[in-house]
Design an enzyme around this catalytic site. Structure first.
Site, PDB file in Angstrom:
ATOM      1  N   THR A   1       0.814  -1.210   0.000  1.00 53.65           N
ATOM      2  CA  THR A   1       0.000   0.000   0.000  1.00 53.65           C
ATOM      3  C   THR A   1       0.850   1.264   0.000  1.00 53.65           C
ATOM      4  OG1 THR A   1      -1.724  -1.195   1.221  1.00 53.65           O
ATOM      5  CG2 THR A   1      -1.868   1.212   1.200  1.00 53.65           C
ATOM      6  N   GLU A   2       1.941   1.244   0.754  1.00 50.86           N
ATOM      7  CA  GLU A   2       2.774   2.435   0.895  1.00 50.86           C
ATOM      8  C   GLU A   2       3.616   2.725  -0.344  1.00 50.86           C
ATOM      9  OE1 GLU A   2       2.989   4.748   3.029  1.00 50.86           O
ATOM     10  OE2 GLU A   2       2.083   4.054   4.892  1.00 50.86           O
ATOM     11  N   SER A   3       4.255   1.705  -0.886  1.00 49.12           N
ATOM     12  CA  SER A   3       5.250   1.954  -1.941  1.00 49.12           C
ATOM     13  C   SER A   3       5.130   1.067  -3.171  1.00 49.12           C
ATOM     14  CB  SER A   3       6.661   1.765  -1.354  1.00 49.12           C
ATOM     15  OG  SER A   3       6.862   0.397  -1.010  1.00 49.12           O
TER      16      SER A   3
END
Length: 207
Positions: free
Chosen positions: A83-85
């Protein structure tokens, strides 16, 4: 009709028949694939292989080590990284968060002091998957212990602890002071949902 026209007509019809046959075969193949995809509920067959491309287990060794060291489930670590990267270690956000788990330099310094008693790595080290995953997982472990509810901890990972603490004190947002029934920030609400969905998929696919 001349011989040339007649021959051309036959060739055109022949090419049309071949084109129709190829299209038919392709449609049949797609239909069979869709059938197996929809009928496969175990995530171990065709559906599992397709979804495994969308939910990869990159940096498997680093994730396993961090999971064992800090007691955080591997599916949750993968879900946050995805989700983040999107598993891109070089990514840096507009506000300065860096690496696979998108840590802010100030948070990174605090985590180092809390874990090691001193800051030993510069912010440039956040591009290193080994370091980023270790300290990102350490942060997750702190938040999970602090809030006890996974979604609340994930909300704090995105919006910060002071913000989430304020939400938990609002009875209209959290009747029990632990669970957030409403998340005021649209970005954080969407983030929590994405991480939760990714977590569920990783559990189904690999665990």
């Amino acid at each position: 009709m001349s011989r040339r026209e007649s021959r051309h007509s036959r060739e055109t019809k022949g090419h049309g028949a071949i084109g129709f046959l190829i299209t038919f075969v392709l449609l049949m193949f797609v239909g069979v694939m869709v059938f197996f995809f929809l009928s496969d509920t175990s995530f171990k067959g065709v559906k599992g292989k397709v979804y495994s491309l969308l939910y990869p287990q990159e940096y498997e060794q680093q994730v396993r080590h961090a999971s064992i060291e800090f007691g955080v489930e591997e599916p949750l670590i993968y879900a946050v990284i995805r989700t983040e990267s999107g598993f891109r270690p070089e990514v840096e956000s507009s506000v300065g968060a860096s690496g696979l788990m998108q840590l802010m330099p100030s948070t990174f310094d605090w985590l180092q002091e809390n874990l090691n008693g001193a800051v030993t790595y510069s912010s440039d080290s956040l591009a290193d998957p080994d370091i980023n995953i270790r300290y990102g997982t350490y942060l997750l472990s702190i938040l999970l212990k602090q809030y006890e509810v996974r979604d609340t901890a994930i909300a704090a990972y995105n919006a910060g602890t002071s913000t989430v603490d304020g939400w938990l004190q609002d009875k209209s947002l959290s009747p029990d002071g632990k669970t957030l029934t409403t998340i005021p920030y649209e970005e954080t609400s969407a983030y929590v949902k994405k991480v939760g969905e990714a977590y569920d998929m990783y559990k189904k696919l690999y665990y």
